[in-house]
Scaffold this motif. Structure first.
Motif, PDB file in Angstrom:
ATOM      1  N   ARG A   3       1.194  -0.939   0.096  1.00  0.00           N
ATOM      2  CA  ARG A   3       0.067  -0.408   0.060  1.00  0.00           C
ATOM      3  C   ARG A   3       0.944   1.195  -0.638  1.00  0.00           C
ATOM      4  NH1 ARG A   3      -3.113  -0.935   4.038  1.00  0.00           N
ATOM      5  NH2 ARG A   3      -4.498  -2.459   2.894  1.00  0.00           N
ATOM      6  N   THR A   4       1.913   1.694   0.498  1.00  0.00           N
ATOM      7  CA  THR A   4       2.589   2.398   1.127  1.00  0.00           C
ATOM      8  C   THR A   4       3.258   2.739  -0.837  1.00  0.00           C
ATOM      9  OG1 THR A   4       3.387   2.035   3.244  1.00  0.00           O
ATOM     10  CG2 THR A   4       4.802   3.416   1.623  1.00  0.00           C
ATOM     11  N   THR A   5       4.120   1.100  -0.932  1.00  0.00           N
ATOM     12  CA  THR A   5       4.430   1.539  -2.774  1.00  0.00           C
ATOM     13  C   THR A   5       3.403   2.063  -3.154  1.00  0.00           C
ATOM     14  OG1 THR A   5       6.261  -0.103  -2.056  1.00  0.00           O
ATOM     15  CG2 THR A   5       6.049   0.507  -4.416  1.00  0.00           C
ATOM     16  N   LEU A   6       2.094   1.541  -3.561  1.00  0.00           N
ATOM     17  CA  LEU A   6       1.581   2.483  -4.627  1.00  0.00           C
ATOM     18  C   LEU A   6       1.481   3.873  -3.970  1.00  0.00           C
ATOM     19  CD1 LEU A   6      -0.407  -0.484  -4.162  1.00  0.00           C
ATOM     20  CD2 LEU A   6       0.719   0.467  -6.230  1.00  0.00           C
ATOM     21  N   GLN A   7       1.202   4.494  -3.032  1.00  0.00           N
ATOM     22  CA  GLN A   7       1.332   5.403  -2.014  1.00  0.00           C
ATOM     23  C   GLN A   7       2.229   6.737  -2.971  1.00  0.00           C
ATOM     24  OE1 GLN A   7       0.766   4.792   1.731  1.00  0.00           O
ATOM     25  NE2 GLN A   7      -1.781   4.753   1.063  1.00  0.00           N
ATOM     26  N   ALA A   8       2.815   5.725  -3.166  1.00  0.00           N
ATOM     27  CA  ALA A   8       4.526   6.380  -3.198  1.00  0.00           C
ATOM     28  C   ALA A   8       4.456   7.089  -4.764  1.00  0.00           C
ATOM     29  CB  ALA A   8       5.352   5.486  -2.442  1.00  0.00           C
ATOM     30  N   LEU A   9       3.900   5.755  -4.745  1.00  0.00           N
ATOM     31  CA  LEU A   9       4.056   5.655  -6.650  1.00  0.00           C
ATOM     32  C   LEU A   9       3.356   6.703  -7.528  1.00  0.00           C
ATOM     33  CD1 LEU A   9       4.504   1.778  -8.083  1.00  0.00           C
ATOM     34  CD2 LEU A   9       6.015   3.719  -8.230  1.00  0.00           C
ATOM     35  N   THR A  10       1.610   6.974  -6.869  1.00  0.00           N
ATOM     36  CA  THR A  10       0.888   8.090  -7.180  1.00  0.00           C
ATOM     37  C   THR A  10       1.123   9.856  -7.039  1.00  0.00           C
ATOM     38  OG1 THR A  10      -0.805   6.451  -6.590  1.00  0.00           O
ATOM     39  CG2 THR A  10      -1.162   8.604  -6.569  1.00  0.00           C
ATOM     40  N   ALA A  11       1.696   9.430  -5.656  1.00  0.00           N
ATOM     41  CA  ALA A  11       2.428  10.849  -5.258  1.00  0.00           C
ATOM     42  C   ALA A  11       3.616  11.552  -6.302  1.00  0.00           C
ATOM     43  CB  ALA A  11       2.942  10.750  -3.775  1.00  0.00           C
ATOM     44  N   ILE A  12       4.631  10.347  -7.053  1.00  0.00           N
ATOM     45  CA  ILE A  12       6.012  10.668  -7.396  1.00  0.00           C
ATOM     46  C   ILE A  12       4.978  11.104  -9.277  1.00  0.00           C
ATOM     47  CG2 ILE A  12       7.518   9.527  -8.875  1.00  0.00           C
ATOM     48  CD1 ILE A  12       8.012   8.093  -5.847  1.00  0.00           C
ATOM     49  N   ALA A  13       4.132   9.810  -9.017  1.00  0.00           N
ATOM     50  CA  ALA A  13       3.179  10.571 -10.624  1.00  0.00           C
ATOM     51  C   ALA A  13       2.816  11.934 -10.739  1.00  0.00           C
ATOM     52  CB  ALA A  13       2.102   9.049 -10.764  1.00  0.00           C
ATOM     53  N   LEU A  39       8.081  13.557  -0.912  1.00  0.00           N
ATOM     54  CA  LEU A  39       7.795  12.799  -0.473  1.00  0.00           C
ATOM     55  C   LEU A  39       8.727  11.620   1.360  1.00  0.00           C
ATOM     56  CD1 LEU A  39       5.667  10.382  -1.631  1.00  0.00           C
ATOM     57  CD2 LEU A  39       8.149   9.578  -1.949  1.00  0.00           C
ATOM     58  N   HIS A  40       7.355  11.366   2.070  1.00  0.00           N
ATOM     59  CA  HIS A  40       8.102  10.725   3.287  1.00  0.00           C
ATOM     60  C   HIS A  40       7.143   9.645   2.842  1.00  0.00           C
ATOM     61  CE1 HIS A  40       8.915   9.398   7.550  1.00  0.00           C
ATOM     62  NE2 HIS A  40       7.638   9.576   7.376  1.00  0.00           N
ATOM     63  N   THR A  41       8.145   8.551   3.315  1.00  0.00           N
ATOM     64  CA  THR A  41       6.887   6.958   3.455  1.00  0.00           C
ATOM     65  C   THR A  41       7.559   6.385   4.792  1.00  0.00           C
ATOM     66  OG1 THR A  41       9.253   5.912   3.085  1.00  0.00           O
ATOM     67  CG2 THR A  41       6.930   6.079   1.428  1.00  0.00           C
ATOM     68  N   SER A  66      11.745  -0.970  10.579  1.00  0.00           N
ATOM     69  CA  SER A  66      10.535  -0.529  10.309  1.00  0.00           C
ATOM     70  C   SER A  66      11.413   0.749   8.961  1.00  0.00           C
ATOM     71  CB  SER A  66       9.252  -0.567  11.042  1.00  0.00           C
ATOM     72  OG  SER A  66       9.430   0.581  12.150  1.00  0.00           O
ATOM     73  N   VAL A  67      12.028   1.210   9.787  1.00  0.00           N
ATOM     74  CA  VAL A  67      12.224   2.177   8.639  1.00  0.00           C
ATOM     75  C   VAL A  67      13.017   1.681   6.940  1.00  0.00           C
ATOM     76  CG1 VAL A  67      14.235   4.398   9.007  1.00  0.00           C
ATOM     77  CG2 VAL A  67      12.835   4.128  10.844  1.00  0.00           C
ATOM     78  N   ARG A  68      14.065   0.786   7.476  1.00  0.00           N
ATOM     79  CA  ARG A  68      14.894   0.356   6.640  1.00  0.00           C
ATOM     80  C   ARG A  68      13.769  -0.031   5.450  1.00  0.00           C
ATOM     81  NH1 ARG A  68      19.759  -1.339   5.398  1.00  0.00           N
ATOM     82  NH2 ARG A  68      19.549  -3.177   3.594  1.00  0.00           N
ATOM     83  N   ARG A  69      12.348  -1.475   6.108  1.00  0.00           N
ATOM     84  CA  ARG A  69      11.252  -1.415   4.730  1.00  0.00           C
ATOM     85  C   ARG A  69      10.726  -0.187   4.088  1.00  0.00           C
ATOM     86  NH1 ARG A  69       7.992  -5.827   7.597  1.00  0.00           N
ATOM     87  NH2 ARG A  69       6.573  -5.602   5.308  1.00  0.00           N
ATOM     88  N   ALA A  70      10.587   0.707   5.427  1.00  0.00           N
ATOM     89  CA  ALA A  70       9.965   2.471   4.487  1.00  0.00           C
ATOM     90  C   ALA A  70      10.801   3.126   3.737  1.00  0.00           C
ATOM     91  CB  ALA A  70       9.542   3.070   5.313  1.00  0.00           C
ATOM     92  N   MET A  71      12.148   3.225   4.052  1.00  0.00           N
ATOM     93  CA  MET A  71      12.807   3.474   2.905  1.00  0.00           C
ATOM     94  C   MET A  71      13.276   3.393   1.844  1.00  0.00           C
ATOM     95  SD  MET A  71      15.140   6.728   3.178  1.00  0.00           S
ATOM     96  CE  MET A  71      15.875   7.589   1.860  1.00  0.00           C
ATOM     97  N   ALA A  72      13.577   1.561   1.878  1.00  0.00           N
ATOM     98  CA  ALA A  72      13.563   0.779   0.271  1.00  0.00           C
ATOM     99  C   ALA A  72      12.406   1.296  -0.088  1.00  0.00           C
ATOM    100  CB  ALA A  72      13.566  -1.009   1.383  1.00  0.00           C
ATOM    101  N   VAL A  73      11.280   1.289   0.172  1.00  0.00           N
ATOM    102  CA  VAL A  73      10.236   1.964  -0.635  1.00  0.00           C
ATOM    103  C   VAL A  73      10.527   3.223  -1.971  1.00  0.00           C
ATOM    104  CG1 VAL A  73       8.153   2.626  -1.205  1.00  0.00           C
ATOM    105  CG2 VAL A  73       8.044   1.080   0.472  1.00  0.00           C
ATOM    106  N   GLN A  74      11.549   4.360  -1.785  1.00  0.00           N
ATOM    107  CA  GLN A  74      11.473   5.257  -2.067  1.00  0.00           C
ATOM    108  C   GLN A  74      12.680   5.088  -2.858  1.00  0.00           C
ATOM    109  OE1 GLN A  74      11.659   8.723  -0.375  1.00  0.00           O
ATOM    110  NE2 GLN A  74      10.216   8.502   1.646  1.00  0.00           N
TER     111      GLN A  74
END
Length: 217
Positions: A4-14, A20-22, A36-44
């Protein structure tokens, strides 16, 4: 949540976002853990370095759907501005508690749609895992200050006030003057007086100038 966070990030970038903060998945309940921070940062990192979306000013430039969505969001924002303007502007609308009531009503609608299934949220109200699922629940350690840490903070606060007691009253008067002067740079004054005033002292001065919010029940 990762998906869900990945898709939200993609939507924001688009949508050509400027910043952008995940979120880390445990931010709401504790100080984020390194995992958890590493996983969130990996999305970006994946969207920027592997997919290269940030190398283009507008990744979906020329997309009819994105342009259509942008126009509709802009129209909705302008309509909200008109509603606030019709109530006399931001400050006057706050007097009528328009913004607060709007947030509460929208939150109620969101929760209602979530509970009756009108708004499907995977894993929450649809495609929910069986209670006997073999997946191990994630145990997130909660951050709690020890009594020793609390007492140490209180001691340091008292020491801070004692060291600056000769300057506190003048700083309070300066802050009060800036808060009541519509042409003054209040933020600059806050940065200055925070060297000799605690957050509680600053809040008391601002409450004295503008009052303290109390929700009507």
């Amino acid at each position: 949540n990762d998906i869900r966070t990945t898709l939200q990030a993609l939507t924001a970038i688009a949508d050509n976002c400027n910043s952008l903060h995940t979120n880390a998945y445990d931010e709401a309940i504790t100080t984020p853990t390194p995992e958890s921070v590493r996983r969130a940062m990996a999305v970006q990192l994946i969207t920027s370095m592997e997919m290269g979306l940030t190398k283009n000013e507008t990744p979906l430039q020329g997309s009819h759907y994105i342009e259509w969505l942008t126009d509709h969001v802009e129209e909705a924002v302008l309509q909200e501005f008109d509603r606030i303007s019709d109530r006399g502007g931001v400050l006057q609308a706050m007097e009528f508690q328009y913004q607060r009531n709007k947030i509460q009503s929208e939150s109620y609608i969101y929760e209602h749609m979530k509970h009756d299934g009108t708004l499907p949220i995977v894993g929450v109200n649809t495609f929910v895992a069986d209670s006997d699922s073999s997946e191990e629940p994630v145990v997130v350690p909660l951050s709690r200050s020890s009594d020793e840490e609390k007492q140490d903070q209180i001691k340091r606060l008292r020491g801070f006030k004692e060291r600056n007691q000769d300057y506190a009253e003048a700083a309070k008067d300066r802050l009060k003057t800036a808060a009541l002067d519509s042409t003054a740079n209040l933020f600059e004054t806050l940065m200055s007086v925070s060297r000799v005033l605690s957050l509680g002292q600053i809040s008391d001065v601002l409450y004295e100038c503008g009052g303290q919010y109390r929700r009507n029940m």
